[in-house]
Design a protein around this motif. Structure first.
Motif, mmCIF file in Angstrom:
data_model
loop_
_atom_site.group_PDB
_atom_site.id
_atom_site.type_symbol
_atom_site.label_atom_id
_atom_site.label_comp_id
_atom_site.label_asym_id
_atom_site.label_seq_id
_atom_site.Cartn_x
_atom_site.Cartn_y
_atom_site.Cartn_z
ATOM 1 N N ASP A 367 0.831 -1.201 0.000
ATOM 2 C CA ASP A 367 0.000 0.000 0.000
ATOM 3 C C ASP A 367 0.867 1.253 0.000
ATOM 4 O OD1 ASP A 367 -2.442 -1.367 0.081
ATOM 5 O OD2 ASP A 367 -2.307 -1.614 2.258
ATOM 6 N N ALA A 368 0.366 2.282 -0.673
ATOM 7 C CA ALA A 368 1.058 3.573 -0.690
ATOM 8 C C ALA A 368 0.850 4.276 0.647
ATOM 9 C CB ALA A 368 0.517 4.437 -1.818
ATOM 10 N N THR A 369 1.925 4.728 1.263
ATOM 11 C CA THR A 369 1.843 5.397 2.565
ATOM 12 C C THR A 369 2.473 6.781 2.496
ATOM 13 O OG1 THR A 369 3.965 4.594 3.396
ATOM 14 C CG2 THR A 369 2.049 3.132 3.683
ATOM 15 N N VAL A 370 2.318 7.525 3.590
ATOM 16 C CA VAL A 370 2.905 8.862 3.683
ATOM 17 C C VAL A 370 4.426 8.788 3.586
ATOM 18 C CG1 VAL A 370 3.207 10.861 5.193
ATOM 19 C CG2 VAL A 370 0.960 9.761 4.997
ATOM 20 N N GLY A 409 0.010 10.883 -12.337
ATOM 21 C CA GLY A 409 1.358 10.359 -12.373
ATOM 22 C C GLY A 409 1.870 10.082 -10.973
ATOM 23 N N THR A 410 3.016 9.411 -10.909
ATOM 24 C CA THR A 410 3.553 8.991 -9.617
ATOM 25 C C THR A 410 3.908 10.184 -8.733
ATOM 26 O OG1 THR A 410 4.428 6.960 -10.589
ATOM 27 C CG2 THR A 410 5.383 7.667 -8.505
ATOM 28 N N VAL A 411 4.623 11.167 -9.286
ATOM 29 C CA VAL A 411 5.032 12.323 -8.482
ATOM 30 C C VAL A 411 3.819 13.137 -8.055
ATOM 31 C CG1 VAL A 411 6.329 14.481 -8.508
ATOM 32 C CG2 VAL A 411 7.305 12.430 -9.536
ATOM 33 N N GLU A 412 2.863 13.334 -8.975
ATOM 34 C CA GLU A 412 1.665 14.091 -8.622
ATOM 35 C C GLU A 412 0.877 13.390 -7.507
ATOM 36 O OE1 GLU A 412 3.065 15.299 -12.515
ATOM 37 O OE2 GLU A 412 2.594 13.332 -11.653
ATOM 38 N N THR A 413 0.851 12.054 -7.564
ATOM 39 C CA THR A 413 0.150 11.299 -6.514
ATOM 40 C C THR A 413 0.869 11.441 -5.182
ATOM 41 O OG1 THR A 413 -0.619 9.718 -8.166
ATOM 42 C CG2 THR A 413 -0.717 9.030 -5.859
ATOM 43 N N ALA A 414 2.195 11.357 -5.206
ATOM 44 C CA ALA A 414 2.957 11.525 -3.969
ATOM 45 C C ALA A 414 2.704 12.901 -3.366
ATOM 46 C CB ALA A 414 4.447 11.324 -4.237
ATOM 47 N N ALA A 415 2.695 13.929 -4.217
ATOM 48 C CA ALA A 415 2.418 15.276 -3.721
ATOM 49 C C ALA A 415 0.999 15.373 -3.177
ATOM 50 C CB ALA A 415 2.635 16.295 -4.836
ATOM 51 N N GLY A 416 0.061 14.675 -3.790
ATOM 52 C CA GLY A 416 -1.315 14.662 -3.306
ATOM 53 C C GLY A 416 -1.439 13.993 -1.953
ATOM 54 N N VAL A 417 -0.728 12.866 -1.773
ATOM 55 C CA VAL A 417 -0.733 12.198 -0.467
ATOM 56 C C VAL A 417 -0.188 13.136 0.597
ATOM 57 C CG1 VAL A 417 0.325 10.329 0.857
ATOM 58 C CG2 VAL A 417 -0.612 9.865 -1.416
ATOM 59 N N ARG A 418 0.886 13.815 0.257
ATOM 60 C CA ARG A 418 1.489 14.762 1.209
ATOM 61 C C ARG A 418 0.503 15.878 1.559
ATOM 62 N NH1 ARG A 418 6.710 16.582 3.289
ATOM 63 N NH2 ARG A 418 6.134 18.456 4.435
ATOM 64 N N ARG A 419 -0.154 16.460 0.565
ATOM 65 C CA ARG A 419 -1.109 17.538 0.834
ATOM 66 C C ARG A 419 -2.293 17.034 1.656
ATOM 67 N NH1 ARG A 419 -0.075 18.883 -4.586
ATOM 68 N NH2 ARG A 419 -2.048 17.931 -5.220
ATOM 69 N N ALA A 420 -2.753 15.822 1.357
ATOM 70 C CA ALA A 420 -3.919 15.280 2.049
ATOM 71 C C ALA A 420 -3.624 15.054 3.527
ATOM 72 C CB ALA A 420 -4.373 13.980 1.387
#
Length: 705
Positions: A367-370, A409-420
């Motif tokens: 699973d993708a995590t922070v 994309g992967t980077v955009e998703t990572a940034a979204g997880v961080r913002r969330a």
């Protein structure tokens, strides 16, 4: 015995700190072992011994005190894995626990439902007995009825029994006798008696507290028994103390009897460490965030002291025991990113925990995590504990899978997880700030935990907090605080129901003085443990006060320098009116008020190794590295500096990544930082100076006074 060790077992990592006779502190971080927490403790002790240059047996033989903070009881409550529990109640009051208070926690949510009761109705037995509201026995205890209930509990396979009778806080004779019968009929069964656990007014809350103590008691008792045996086998002959939710520590026996007092055992260590930091810089008010792998805790410190509450609801179950006022949300480095049926991104509260952990740990997590997102965004440069080397490829795979579900994309998703996750934590901080009526511009933000310093500046920027403070050893701050925790016990005496109402205009000073004298005598006897009481045993007197007709009360300390007499009560009522206005925006000094409960805090220090303080390390600028990090919507090359090698009291401008032993301090563009001689990092807006920020915070407090 010259060493003291603190062990903080969290949901993802187990943190350890050691205080030696020379005042030097060492720390170590290792993965937790949820299947058997004692395994992680022993593994952490081995790592700590290696850093101390001693064999494990040699270190433990020279260790006088091990202070242990644990999430055992919290996890048992949250996951529903506590003991099979029965309840013995007064005849006619079988459904007190199930009826709750007859109101929804979310009053505007028509479908909101309380958590399932910890005792199902078929495991609730009643017995004929009655004590009236003045404490007089009106119906004798049916002892044969207690034996019948015991037989039913035995047939149902009950592992723990709570006993909660009406008005037992005024007269506990029936509860004590019922407990004695149950102990004889059900040997080995954990017993929780409401008049011992929470001897105060309010039947529902007292019953809930006794039940919760019974539910988690066997789990904690078994863990402590196993841990004590393991430590003894390894050569430890000193004391083992357990951290309570109030921030103090008690011995193993009392901790096992009152497991409900350990629901915040882990997070409760941080405020003691924060008090030293706040005192160092003279910051009057500070919010502390502790972001680990599983959760995010928030507490408020005023003049170095964290508030105590006696009305908490862990996992929706009310408890009436003193606890540090700490708010918790499910947001940590291991929090999992997921999508709603409508395709929106959410993060937490589910966590990857310690096993398997975030995908980048390489332990089987998918699973993708922070933590995976922070790694891909270039915000991690420090250590993880146990020499863990996170894999960016595994993190990219997990984040990429989440991104495909979102169409990103992967980077955009990572940034979204961080913002969330930042938004989730910022909302939690706003609630705490609003509940206390604070102005964020008057606060400092103290960041702790492995992930706290990674996210702290962004949270401060979102909330308008001008100063971020990262203490030395921030990733193990709770363990460091536990090193200096005091022995603490709380006692309570309810005044309501004892004769006439003790109102503000007619309270009996002699009655109050006699009640406190009795509580202090109990505290001295408990602290002595068969020997002399600690020489530095000190007391703090408090009272629960409310306006007549109110449902809830405010806990207020008696003014310093006052003990008995009318002057002490007058000072208490003046403090009550001030507290009421601060909390609720109004006060009614002309309205009658009443004392509900008297409370006593008994505190004593644990003998410590002789300490001259931690010597400042010799610092010199090391060769600077750099890495790509994501700021303001793009990657940029950012210097990576060793926190231990930073020059003392020298201002540096961001962006920068400060790599510590268990965390990374992220300094975004537009911020500056300074590292003090004690290893504390201060961060503030780049257009301001450290002295200016500190002076403004101190000045606001002085102006208010």
């Amino acid at each position: 015995m010259t060493y003291r060790i603190a062990v903080d077992v969290g949901g993802t990592f187990t943190d350890l700190a050691l205080l030696g006779p020379d005042g030097v502190e060492l720390d170590h971080k290792t993965g937790s072992t949820p299947h058997e927490p004692a395994d992680g403790v022993v593994a952490g002790l081995e790592g700590l011994a290696e850093k101390a240059g001693l064999p494990l047996a040699g270190l433990l033989a020279r260790t006088g005190v091990i202070v242990h903070g644990t999430t055992i009881t919290t996890n048992a409550l949250v996951t529903g894995t506590g003991a099979r529990t029965g309840l013995l109640a007064t005849e006619g009051l079988r459904d007190v626990l199930l009826a709750r208070q007859g109101a929804r926690a979310e009053q505007f949510e028509s479908r909101s439902a309380p958590p399932a009761p910890l005792v199902p109705r078929h495991l609730i037995e009643t017995v004929r007995e009655r004590v009236d509201r003045t404490g007089e026995v009106t119906v004798p205890l049916d002892e044969e009825g207690v034996r019948r209930a015991a037989r039913r509990f035995r047939e149902a396979g009950v592992e723990a029994v709570a006993v909660a009778f009406a008005f037992s806080y005024l007269n506990d004779a029936h509860e004590r006798r019922a407990a004695g019968i149950l102990a004889a009929e059900l040997p080995g069964t954990f017993l929780s008696v409401s008049s011992r656990v929470a001897p105060e007014v309010r039947l529902y809350e007292r019953t809930s507290t006794a039940v919760l103590n019974a539910y988690v008691g066997p789990v904690l008792r078994d863990h402590l028994d196993r841990l004590a045996r393991r430590l003894a086998d390894l050569g430890h002959a000193g004391r083992v103390l357990i951290v309570q939710s109030n921030g103090g520590v008690v011995d193993l026996h009392r901790a096992a009897e009152r497991a409900v007092d350990t629901l915040l055992s882990g997070p409760a260590g941080a405020p003691a460490a924060v008090a030293r930091v706040v005192a160092e810089f003279g910051v009057p008010e500070a919010l502390t965030i502790d972001m680990g792998g599983t959760s995010f805790e928030v507490s408020l410190s005023t003049d170095g002291a964290t508030g105590i509450t006696t009305r908490a609801e862990p996992a929706g179950h009310p408890v009436s025991v003193p606890m540090l006022d700490i708010a918790t949300i499910g947001a940590g480095g291991g929090s999992v990113g997921w999508t709603t049926p409508g395709g929106l991104l959410r993060v937490g509260p589910a966590s990857a925990g310690a096993d398997p952990g975030p995908a980048c740990y390489g332990r089987g997590g998918r699973d993708a995590t922070v933590t995976d997102a922070d790694l891909l965004l270039g915000h991690l440069a420090g250590g993880f504990g146990d020499g863990l080397d996170p894999s960016a490829d595994l993190a990219a795979r997990a984040i990429g899978d989440l991104g495909r579900r979102l169409g990103l994309g992967t980077v955009e998703t990572a940034a979204g997880v961080r913002r969330a996750v930042d938004a989730e934590m910022a909302d939690g901080l706003r609630l705490v700030i609003a509940r206390h009526g604070l102005d964020p511009r008057r606060l400092a933000l103290v960041a702790a935990g492995g992930a706290g310093p990674v996210h702290a500046v962004q949270l401060a920027r979102d909330l308008g907090i001008p100063l971020v403070v990262v203490p030395a050893g921030a990733s193990v701050l709770c363990a460091r605080g536990m090193l200096r925790a005091d022995l603490v016990r709380y006692y309570v005496h309810t005044l309501l129901g004892r004769g006439r109402d003790p109102r503000a205009t007619g309270a009996d000073p002699d009655e109050v003085a006699a009640a406190f004298a009795g509580l202090e005598d109990r505290a001295r006897a408990d602290s002595a443990g068969g020997g002399p009481a600690p020489a530095d045993l000190r007391f703090t007197r408090l009272a629960d006060v409310r306006y007549v007709g109110q449902v809830h009360e405010v806990t207020v300390p008696f003014p310093p320098g006052t003990r008995d007499g009318a002057a002490a009560l007058d000072g208490l009522m003046a403090a009550f009116h001030q507290s009421h206005e601060r909390l609720y925006g109004f006060a009614q000094p002309e309205a009658p008020a009443e004392l509900v409960n008297l409370r006593l805090e008994a505190r004593a220090s644990i003998p410590s190794p002789s300490s001259t303080g931690v010597p400042a390390a010799v610092r010199a600028r090391a060769g600077e590295e750099s890495q790509r990090a994501w700021f303001d919507g793009a990657f940029q090359e950012v210097p990576v500096r060793s926190l231990e090698a930073e020059p003392v009291d020298e201002r540096q401008d961001g962006p920068a990544l400060l790599a510590g032993s268990g965390t990374t301090i992220v300094v975004p563009p537009g911020f500056a930082y300074e590292v003090t001689a004690g290893g504390t990092t201060l961060m503030f807006a780049a257009d301001r100076e450290r002295a200016e920020v500190l002076a403004a915070l101190r000045g606001v407090k002085e102006a208010v006074r």
